[in-house]
Design an enzyme around this catalytic site. Structure first.
Site, PDB file in Angstrom:
ATOM      1  N   GLY A  29       0.823  -1.199   0.000  1.00 36.09           N
ATOM      2  CA  GLY A  29       0.000   0.000   0.000  1.00 36.09           C
ATOM      3  C   GLY A  29       0.859   1.253   0.000  1.00 36.09           C
ATOM      4  O   GLY A  29       2.043   1.206   0.334  1.00 36.09           O
ATOM      5  N   CYS A  48       6.661  -0.566   6.395  1.00 39.04           N
ATOM      6  CA  CYS A  48       6.203   0.629   5.691  1.00 39.04           C
ATOM      7  C   CYS A  48       7.300   1.070   4.731  1.00 39.04           C
ATOM      8  O   CYS A  48       8.479   1.069   5.099  1.00 39.04           O
ATOM      9  CB  CYS A  48       5.926   1.732   6.719  1.00 39.04           C
ATOM     10  SG  CYS A  48       5.437   3.305   5.987  1.00 39.04           S
ATOM     11  N   LEU A  49       6.929   1.440   3.518  1.00 39.23           N
ATOM     12  CA  LEU A  49       7.927   1.864   2.529  1.00 39.23           C
ATOM     13  C   LEU A  49       8.657   3.128   2.983  1.00 39.23           C
ATOM     14  O   LEU A  49       9.753   3.405   2.512  1.00 39.23           O
ATOM     15  CB  LEU A  49       7.250   2.097   1.171  1.00 39.23           C
ATOM     16  CG  LEU A  49       6.699   0.834   0.492  1.00 39.23           C
ATOM     17  CD1 LEU A  49       5.903   1.203  -0.751  1.00 39.23           C
ATOM     18  CD2 LEU A  49       7.822  -0.144   0.149  1.00 39.23           C
ATOM     19  N   GLU A  84      -2.701   2.606   5.758  1.00 36.55           N
ATOM     20  CA  GLU A  84      -2.603   3.697   4.769  1.00 36.55           C
ATOM     21  C   GLU A  84      -3.449   4.907   5.177  1.00 36.55           C
ATOM     22  O   GLU A  84      -3.019   6.055   5.027  1.00 36.55           O
ATOM     23  CB  GLU A  84      -3.020   3.207   3.381  1.00 36.55           C
ATOM     24  CG  GLU A  84      -2.149   2.091   2.790  1.00 36.55           C
ATOM     25  CD  GLU A  84      -0.661   2.342   2.905  1.00 36.55           C
ATOM     26  OE1 GLU A  84      -0.234   3.513   2.870  1.00 36.55           O
ATOM     27  OE2 GLU A  84       0.083   1.356   3.055  1.00 36.55           O
TER      28      GLU A  84
HETATM   29 ZN    ZN Z   1       3.221   3.125   5.493  1.00 38.10          ZN
END
Ligand code: ZN
Length: 164
Positions: A46, A89-90, A132
């Site tokens: 996401g 998380c990216l 998100e």
């Molecule tokens: Zn994230």
């Protein structure tokens, strides 16, 4: 534009409350397309607009069927149950932490043309939606954890999962 740069923890834009999307125009469509391309390239589950530096309420979430869901101005209408699993998380690259979230989510959102729709998901997709949407209010999953998981803890978790 194509792929955009993902901003990482420490960047101010990740702690701001994002504004509602009001114009469902070409600019929004390009943003959503770019977010999808960025997410695909990063192989994430996401991505929220603030993660590419845009402070607007828009997120992309990969569904169970690998389809990318676009949610503009998402609102959580209902939630229930509980699930606990490692989350990443990216914008916090290479790290993982155990997060407890509701198991079920009922969400209302707009599509890229401004039409409202309802979405009900559970399990991993619900987890991802909560993660998100939280980004849009300037929150990161790290606020829910007491420590980042060690490699050993991660291995242990997945070994136990496989044994089930
Ligand atoms: Zn994230």
């Amino acid at each position: 534009m194509g792929k955009r740069r993902i901003v990482v923890q420490g960047d101010d834009r990740l702690s701001k409350r994002c504004r509602q999307v009001t114009d469902f125009n070409r600019r929004l469509h390009i943003l959503l397309d770019d977010m999808k391309e960025t997410l695909e390239e990063a192989q994430g589950a996401g991505l929220a607009a603030p993660q590419v530096g845009i402070l607007r309420r828009a997120v992309i979430v990969v569904d169970d069927s690998e389809e990318m869901l676009e949610l503009v101005n998402p609102e959580i209408l209902d939630q229930s149950g509980e699930q606990t699993a490692p989350e990443g998380c990216l914008s916090v690259p290479g790290k993982w932490g155990m997060v407890t979230r509701p198991y079920y989510a009922k969400i209302r959102a707009q599509d890229r043309d401004g039409n409202w729709f309802l979405l009900e998901r559970e399990g991993l997709t619900a987890r991802c939606l909560f993660h998100e949407i939280e980004h849009l209010d300037g929150h990161l999953y790290v606020e829910h954890i007491d420590h980042f998981m060690t490699d050993e803890e991660l291995e242990e978790y997945y070994a136990e999962e496989e044994g089930r």
